[in-house]
Structure formats: C-alpha cells, structure tokens
Motif scaffolding. Structure first.
Motif, short mmCIF file in Angstrom:
data_model
loop_
_atom_site.label_atom_id
_atom_site.label_comp_id
_atom_site.label_asym_id
_atom_site.label_seq_id
_atom_site.Cartn_x
_atom_site.Cartn_y
_atom_site.Cartn_z
N LEU A 99 3.08 3.90 -6.82
CA LEU A 99 2.20 4.71 -7.67
C LEU A 99 2.48 6.22 -7.55
CD1 LEU A 99 -1.20 2.86 -7.16
CD2 LEU A 99 0.23 2.87 -9.21
N ASP A 100 3.37 6.58 -6.66
CA ASP A 100 3.65 8.01 -6.44
C ASP A 100 4.74 8.45 -7.42
OD1 ASP A 100 3.82 10.54 -5.45
OD2 ASP A 100 4.23 9.94 -3.38
N SER A 101 4.49 9.52 -8.15
CA SER A 101 5.47 9.94 -9.17
C SER A 101 6.30 11.14 -8.72
CB SER A 101 4.75 10.26 -10.48
OG SER A 101 3.56 10.96 -10.24
N VAL A 102 6.15 11.57 -7.47
CA VAL A 102 6.89 12.75 -7.03
C VAL A 102 7.79 12.43 -5.83
CG1 VAL A 102 6.68 15.12 -6.16
CG2 VAL A 102 5.01 14.25 -7.80
N GLY A 103 9.06 12.67 -5.99
CA GLY A 103 9.99 12.58 -4.86
C GLY A 103 10.23 11.18 -4.34
N THR A 104 10.06 10.17 -5.19
CA THR A 104 10.18 8.80 -4.70
C THR A 104 11.61 8.27 -4.83
OG1 THR A 104 9.29 8.22 -6.86
CG2 THR A 104 7.82 8.03 -5.00
N ASN A 105 11.92 7.31 -3.98
CA ASN A 105 13.24 6.66 -4.00
C ASN A 105 13.03 5.18 -3.73
OD1 ASN A 105 15.81 5.68 -3.49
ND2 ASN A 105 16.48 7.57 -2.50
N PHE A 106 13.46 4.36 -4.68
CA PHE A 106 13.22 2.92 -4.57
C PHE A 106 14.51 2.14 -4.31
CE2 PHE A 106 9.80 4.56 -7.42
CZ PHE A 106 8.75 4.38 -6.53
N ARG A 107 15.53 2.82 -3.85
CA ARG A 107 16.82 2.16 -3.61
C ARG A 107 16.69 1.01 -2.60
NH1 ARG A 107 20.18 -0.55 -2.82
NH2 ARG A 107 22.38 -0.27 -2.36
N HIS A 108 15.83 1.20 -1.60
CA HIS A 108 15.70 0.18 -0.55
C HIS A 108 14.30 -0.41 -0.48
CE1 HIS A 108 19.75 0.84 0.90
NE2 HIS A 108 19.52 2.14 0.81
N GLY A 109 13.65 -0.48 -1.63
CA GLY A 109 12.35 -1.14 -1.65
C GLY A 109 11.26 -0.26 -2.21
N ALA A 110 10.06 -0.81 -2.25
CA ALA A 110 8.91 -0.08 -2.78
C ALA A 110 7.65 -0.62 -2.11
CB ALA A 110 8.82 -0.26 -4.30
N ASN A 111 6.65 0.25 -2.08
CA ASN A 111 5.39 -0.11 -1.43
C ASN A 111 4.28 -0.18 -2.46
OD1 ASN A 111 3.39 -0.61 0.36
ND2 ASN A 111 3.67 1.25 1.59
N PHE A 112 3.70 -1.36 -2.60
CA PHE A 112 2.62 -1.57 -3.56
C PHE A 112 1.24 -1.55 -2.88
CE2 PHE A 112 6.53 -3.16 -5.22
CZ PHE A 112 6.52 -2.74 -6.54
N ALA A 113 1.23 -1.38 -1.57
CA ALA A 113 -0.02 -1.35 -0.82
C ALA A 113 -0.80 -0.09 -1.16
CB ALA A 113 0.25 -1.39 0.67
N THR A 114 -2.12 -0.22 -1.29
CA THR A 114 -2.96 0.96 -1.50
C THR A 114 -4.24 0.84 -0.68
OG1 THR A 114 -3.80 -0.12 -3.49
CG2 THR A 114 -2.18 1.61 -3.81
N GLY A 115 -4.70 1.98 -0.19
CA GLY A 115 -5.90 2.03 0.63
C GLY A 115 -7.08 1.39 -0.10
N GLY A 116 -7.83 0.58 0.61
CA GLY A 116 -9.04 -0.04 0.06
C GLY A 116 -8.79 -1.35 -0.65
#
Ligand SMILES: *[C@@H]1O[C@H](CO)[C@@H](O)[C@H](O)[C@H]1NC(C)=O
Ligand SMILES: *[C@@H]1O[C@H](CO)[C@@H](O)[C@H](O)[C@H]1NC(C)=O
Length: 384
Positions: A99-116
């Motif tokens: 969900l982060d739109s700044v400075g992200t890199n998904f070459r080696h995966g992504a995190n879908f976890a969110t607080g709450g």
C-alpha cells in the motif's frame, strides 16, 4: 571503424564476463542455502506490517523506529520486526508494503500485512485477510503483465528492476501471521463463549486463504500461530484487577487459553492442508511458545518486568506511543531511555530486542513443525 567495433566487443565482453561473475557470486551465496527463496510475500497484522497502514491510514509517528532506522519506518516498533529478521536471514531486502506508494521495491516480494488486520471482518481495519489476498492476486497479475510488456522493449527501463520476476512467484516463501486481532476484537465486543465459538470460522477462513494462494501458484508456506494475547501489557492493564485473573507470569489466563485453543485449531488446519496439497510445503511456527518463553524468563534475560512498556503511557487512560499529554505539570508519553530492556515497546507491540530474541529462536526451526530452519522451508524434513 574495425578497431572501434573490436573495442566495443571487448567492452561488451568485460561487461558480460563481469555480470556472469557477479551472478555466480550471488548464486553461490544463495546456493549455501537449500531453498534460495527469491522472494517473500507476507500477510498479517501490525506484528509484520512494514509500512502499509502508516501509508494508507494512520501515519506512524516518532519515536517509532528510533532504535534502528533512526526515523519512523512504518513499523509499530522501535526497530525491526520478526519479518525484517526473516528478510535478513534469507539475504533479501526488507519488504516494501504493497500500500506504500513512495520508494517501494517489489523485486524480492511484497508485504500485504497491515496494522489492525484480522482474518475476518468486522475488525479494527478494512484490510482483512480476504482483502490482502485479493490485493496479492491483483499485484501478481498486474506486475506480470507490466514485466512482460517492458521485457519486449529493447531498452529495458529502470522500473523493471523494481518488479518481481513472474517465474519467481511459485519459488517464493509465503508467510502468514494473523488472527490476534480476531481474538482481541472478539474479547472487546463479544463474550468469551462467543470468542471460543468463532475460532473454527477464523481458522477455516485462514486455511481457505492459503488454498487461494496455492491456486495462484504459491507452494511454500510459513505460518505463525498467534502469540500470548494475555501477556500484552494492555491486556494486563485492563484485566489485572479481577481476582485470580493472572497466571504466575502476570498474564491474563483466559486470553492465553483462548489463544492456545486458536493455535490448536490452526495447527490442525495446517495438517489438513498438508494432506490436501501434497505439492506444497507447510511450516507451522509456534510463535506463542517463543514469546511466552521470553516473557517468563524476561528478568533472567536482562529485561525489565514484561508488564511495563517503553513508549506511551497509562495513568487511568492511556496515551498512545507518539502522543504526549501534560497533566498537572507532568508530561506523560515520553519513551523510556532503554527500549532494548523492554519486551513490550508500546503495550501491544514487541520491541526490536524482543523481536530479535524471538526471531533467533524461531528461524532455526526449534519452534517449528517440521523442525527445519526457514532457509530449508521448501523441503521435507531431512531424515535423521
Ligand atoms: C491533577 O490535580 C488534580 C487537583 O489537584 C487532582 O485531583 C488530580 O488527581 C491530578 N491528576 C493527576 C493525574 O495527577
Ligand atoms: C536455535 O537457536 C537458539 C538460540 O541461539 C538455540 O538456543 C537453539 O538451541 C537453536 N536450535 C536449533 C535446533 O538449532
């Protein structure tokens, strides 16, 4: 002219040779690990959120991040989370939040976890596990389409280097750590009996989510059970006054018993998935026992009373970490001076020091079923 093209060839040759050498170095580095997972896809709540909820809804404020990043880093912690130690262990970069739109890199995966987040709605967050799985499906489809489109270009633009390789989704490690908020939301809004009765539905939906990931090509799963909810300082603060409520380590007994029942049913669901999906590999990780071992030995290990937390404050009503209040000239809410001596960072989330202690124990397989280190989580248990 002739000479120039030779020069070019020479330069090109060095480049290719150099790349090959580099590739080999990377390969042999990875080769020292049995699975060489090229990516991690994570699903969960604030225990493993590396910036999702902070980007989408509630910015995480200082002093979060002070110990390791030196600034807030989207994590409800003074530093690294267990998922960060997983990335380090697998020699991968820290996971960017989807969900982060700044400075992200998904070459080696992504995190879908969110607080709450919880497995099922309703809950504290709109991003329940079902939503996270839909986001993954969309992420996979769109990043694959974009990758293929960009690969056709002769001059490959820079953005391609931030995209996952489509072929690597099925080689990646899929990690899940979710369920704690289903239980705590249940305790807040329903009776103990209702919370117990809700467990089969929650673990059933978690297992369903894993089936969907499998259909999307996921094969390697690393599933954390839920921690000792009753040991979180916030649980203790609100429940300590009821007589006989706490165990010998100062944790709310009832909450822990329900968490353990959740874990029994989750473990059973994972066993069923193993027989249902023979081509997948599942590691069930008893994070509960690792966290409880830390809490029950906290003083011996050099930590202060685990019911104390470092950031935020409680004096009748609580002040969240990052906020301050002045009452009769006294400022409440300043962080403690030594976060590394606290098990709990903010009353709900563990400190980096605690996360590191727990990670050191769970990543080598000593709390896992089967008992293999995370780097070998693509394989059957080796015969002894
Ligand atoms: C602040 O002062 C008032 C008046 O003296 C007192 O009633 C109250 O308990 C104090 N609050 C705290 C948090 O110390
Ligand atoms: C895992 O690491 C912990 C902490 O270093 C150690 O106490 C434990 O014996 C290790 N277990 C295995 C199976 O290597």
């Amino acid at each position: 002219m002739m000479e120039d093209s030779w020069k070019l060839f020479y330069v090109f040759g060095i480049l290719v040779f150099g790349l090959a050498a580099q590739w080999k170095a990377v390969k042999s580095d990875v080769g020292s690990m049995s699975c060489g997972f090229p990516a991690v896809y994570n699903f969960g709540d604030s225990n493993s959120d590396t910036g999702g909820i902070s980007a989408a809804l509630n910015e995480i404020l200082p002093p979060n991040g002070e110990t390791f990043f030196g600034h807030p880093a989207g994590r409800a912690c003074d530093g690294r989370l267990i998922i960060d130690f997983i990335a380090e262990n697998l020699k991968l970069p820290y996971l960017s939040a989807y969900l982060d739109s700044v400075g992200t890199n998904f070459r080696h995966g992504a995190n879908f976890a969110t607080g709450g987040s919880s497995v099922r709605p309703p809950g504290y967050s709109p991003f329940n596990l079902g939503v996270q799985i839909s986001q993954f499906i969309q992420f996979k489809a769109r990043s694959t389409a974009l990758y293929n489109q960009l690969s056709l270009n002769r001059r490959i633009p820079l953005t391609i280097s931030n995209l996952p390789r489509p072929a690597e989704f099925s080689q990646a490690l899929f990690t899940l750590d979710i369920g704690q908020n289903d239980l705590s939301y249940g305790f807040q809004h329903t009776t103990e009996k209702q919370v117990l009765a809700s467990i089969p539905g929650i673990t059933g939906q978690l297992s369903q989510a894993i089936l969907v990931l499998y259909k999307e090509g996921a094969r390697f799963f690393w599933v954390h059970n839920t921690g000792p909810l009753g040991c979180l300082p916030y649980s203790v603060l609100y429940d300590k006054l009821k007589p006989g409520n706490l165990d010998k380590n100062g944790c709310v007994k009832l909450h822990n018993e329900v968490a353990m029942e959740f874990n029994r049913q989750l473990k059973d669901k994972v066993s069923r998935l193993r027989t249902q999906l023979p081509f997948a590999k599942f590691t069930y990780v008893d994070v509960y026992s690792a966290k409880y071992a830390l809490i029950s030995n906290a003083k011996k290990l050099g930590f202060v009373d685990p019911a104390n937390f470092c950031c935020g404050s409680f004096y009748g009503y609580h002040i969240n970490c990052g906020k301050k209040a002045t009452v009769n000239g006294t400022v409440y809410g300043n962080p403690c001076n030594h976060p590394s001596r606290h098990v709990s960072w903010d009353g709900i989330h563990y400190s980096q020091a605690a996360n590191m202690w727990i990670a050191q124990r769970i990543l080598n397989g000593s709390f896992s079923d089967p008992p293999v280190p995370i780097q070998d989580a693509c394989q059957h248990q080796r015969k002894m």
